[in-house]
Design a protein around this motif. Structure first.
Motif, mmCIF file in Angstrom:
data_model
loop_
_atom_site.group_PDB
_atom_site.id
_atom_site.type_symbol
_atom_site.label_atom_id
_atom_site.label_comp_id
_atom_site.label_asym_id
_atom_site.label_seq_id
_atom_site.Cartn_x
_atom_site.Cartn_y
_atom_site.Cartn_z
ATOM 1 N N ARG A 4 62.403 -1.973 -19.274
ATOM 2 C CA ARG A 4 61.537 -0.989 -19.595
ATOM 3 C C ARG A 4 61.037 -1.070 -21.104
ATOM 4 O O ARG A 4 61.473 -1.540 -21.804
ATOM 5 C CB ARG A 4 62.261 0.574 -19.434
ATOM 6 N N ASP A 6 58.715 1.004 -23.982
ATOM 7 C CA ASP A 6 58.183 2.234 -24.103
ATOM 8 C C ASP A 6 57.037 2.136 -25.406
ATOM 9 O O ASP A 6 57.431 1.467 -26.328
ATOM 10 C CB ASP A 6 59.513 3.452 -24.812
ATOM 11 N N VAL A 8 54.262 3.958 -28.026
ATOM 12 C CA VAL A 8 53.898 5.219 -29.104
ATOM 13 C C VAL A 8 53.275 6.411 -28.445
ATOM 14 O O VAL A 8 53.629 7.480 -28.440
ATOM 15 C CB VAL A 8 53.145 4.595 -30.310
ATOM 16 N N ARG A 9 52.455 6.147 -27.343
ATOM 17 C CA ARG A 9 51.328 6.900 -26.730
ATOM 18 C C ARG A 9 52.314 7.519 -25.623
ATOM 19 O O ARG A 9 51.769 7.861 -24.595
ATOM 20 C CB ARG A 9 50.282 6.251 -26.290
ATOM 21 N N ARG A 10 53.642 7.368 -25.659
ATOM 22 C CA ARG A 10 54.423 8.067 -24.487
ATOM 23 C C ARG A 10 54.148 7.516 -23.066
ATOM 24 O O ARG A 10 54.281 8.340 -22.165
ATOM 25 C CB ARG A 10 54.322 9.681 -24.567
ATOM 26 N N SER A 11 53.860 6.377 -23.012
ATOM 27 C CA SER A 11 53.688 5.667 -21.635
ATOM 28 C C SER A 11 54.891 4.760 -21.851
ATOM 29 O O SER A 11 55.325 4.233 -22.765
ATOM 30 C CB SER A 11 52.590 4.944 -21.511
ATOM 31 N N THR A 12 55.444 4.548 -20.506
ATOM 32 C CA THR A 12 56.297 3.617 -20.239
ATOM 33 C C THR A 12 56.219 2.522 -19.029
ATOM 34 O O THR A 12 55.255 3.007 -18.171
ATOM 35 C CB THR A 12 57.527 4.148 -19.761
ATOM 36 N N ASP A 156 52.437 1.513 -14.740
ATOM 37 C CA ASP A 156 53.681 2.255 -14.697
ATOM 38 C C ASP A 156 54.753 1.413 -14.247
ATOM 39 O O ASP A 156 55.826 1.503 -14.624
ATOM 40 C CB ASP A 156 53.417 3.341 -13.504
ATOM 41 N N GLU A 229 49.800 -1.783 -29.673
ATOM 42 C CA GLU A 229 49.290 -1.896 -28.364
ATOM 43 C C GLU A 229 47.607 -1.917 -28.189
ATOM 44 O O GLU A 229 47.202 -2.560 -27.321
ATOM 45 C CB GLU A 229 49.667 -0.248 -27.672
#
Length: 349
Positions: A4, A6, A8-12, A156, A229
């Motif tokens: 996984r 992760d 900075v923009r809260r996406s994984t 995702d 990113e």
């Protein structure tokens, strides 16, 4: 391999690569919370796409042309209308099944349809699995300009089944490992040395060696992407070989594959950089590409400097009369060198 990453923009993004990985797709989609599935697939993969859809009750299939031909606004619109006609919602997972062009197109549509739906990349080529399907860059071409319209939107899930790679022709098999060499050359000297050791096995299509090289690619690229990113700094290093490589790809009008062009682009950009790239670095890179089976000699029928320079100037990074390129000043270390028409001419002389 199951990792996984992760952002900075809260996406994984979850990256799963293994033999038989497609058997895990239903459970992984359930974890995403996507009860509805739509699959965009390369039309040449209709059989494997049907097998994939059979594992996902109710999944719908939409075929697109193979290769770069699918990456147009017209095809993006067609997919969007197809999704709407089937009542797709924000809980519909869009799956891109195919090579890098297919995953680029599907990722672009997933980012803009209803302002974003779950996206799963299922890369079926080494090029897509080692590079194109990783990192969240999705887009389409415009008037022949590669990826002129696009977004940065992380998938995702990236799911790669090593079994999908078994039927690839040799030229497609080695494409992804060209990209792995590219990343290692400017990012990690130890990784480059490990790849050198793996090259005989990779050239012989050994699946264990391929799995190790793919895992190495994922680590190299995703470490950079997580840190940068949107390509403000370190991610630019991943463009090594692509300024001249993309120009050659456009100039050749489909006669050369992307991986072939990147291999030739790396060597040309090193020559264009002059003394900034030590001779021993160039020699090791050229030897590695040759061991892999990639082209190392510039094709003379595509050596029109003016035509190539015009195409280089279309690069998104172009400024004034130069284009910044990244080259290895030592293995594992990159630096910016400005490409000019004169340096391009020197590289092709």
């Amino acid at each position: 391999m199951d990792h996984r990453f992760d952002f900075v923009r809260r996406s994984t993004t979850r990256v799963v690569v293994a033999a038989g990985a497609q058997e895990r797709l239903p459970a992984l989609l359930a974890e995403i919370g996507a009860p509805d599935v739509a699959i965009v697939h390369d039309e040449s993969l209709a059989g494997p796409a049907s097998v994939l859809a059979h594992r996902l009750p109710g999944a719908r299939l939409c075929a697109v042309p193979a290769g770069e031909a699918c990456k147009t606004l017209a095809h993006a619109e067609r997919i969007a209308r197809w999704l709407r006609s089937h009542g797709a919602s924000r809980r519909t997972a869009l799956v891109g099944f195919g090579g890098g062009s297919t995953t680029d197109l599907a990722g672009f549509v997933a980012a803009v349809y209803l302002r974003g739906v779950p996206y799963v990349a299922c890369p079926t080529t080494t090029l897509a699995l080692c590079d194109a399907a990783l990192g969240g860059k999705n887009g389409v071409d415009l008037d022949g300009r590669k990826n002129e319209l696009g977004v940065v939107r992380q998938p995702d899930l990236v799911l790669g089944d090593v079994d999908w790679l078994r039927t690839l022709p040799d030229a497609l098999w080695r494409e992804g490992f060209v990209e792995t060499l590219k990343m290692a050359a400017v990012l990690d000297a130890a990784a480059f040395a490990r790849l050198e050791a793996l090259l005989p096995a990779l050239a012989a299509r050994d699946t264990a060696a391929a799995a190790e090289a793919i895992a190495l690619s994922v680590r190299l690229k995703m470490d950079v992407v997580v840190a940068d990113e949107t390509e403000r700094d370190r991610r630019r290093w991943l463009n090594f070989g692509h300024t001249i490589g993309h120009a050659l790809e456009a100039h050749a009008l489909g006669a050369l594959r992307h991986g072939e062009c990147v291999a030739l682009g790396m060597l040309a950009e090193c020559r264009a950089a002059g003394p900034a790239v030590p001779a021993d670095v160039q020699a090791r890179l050229q030897r590695a590409l040759q061991q892999l089976g990639a082209h190392a000699q510039w094709p003379r029928q595509f050596a029109d400097v003016d035509a190539l320079w015009s195409l280089c100037r279309l690069d998104k990074k172009a400024v004034a009369s130069t284009v910044p390129t990244i080259v290895p000043t030592a293995l594992g270390a990159g630096a910016v060198v400005e490409l000019t028409r004169e340096r391009l001419a020197h590289a092709l002389a």
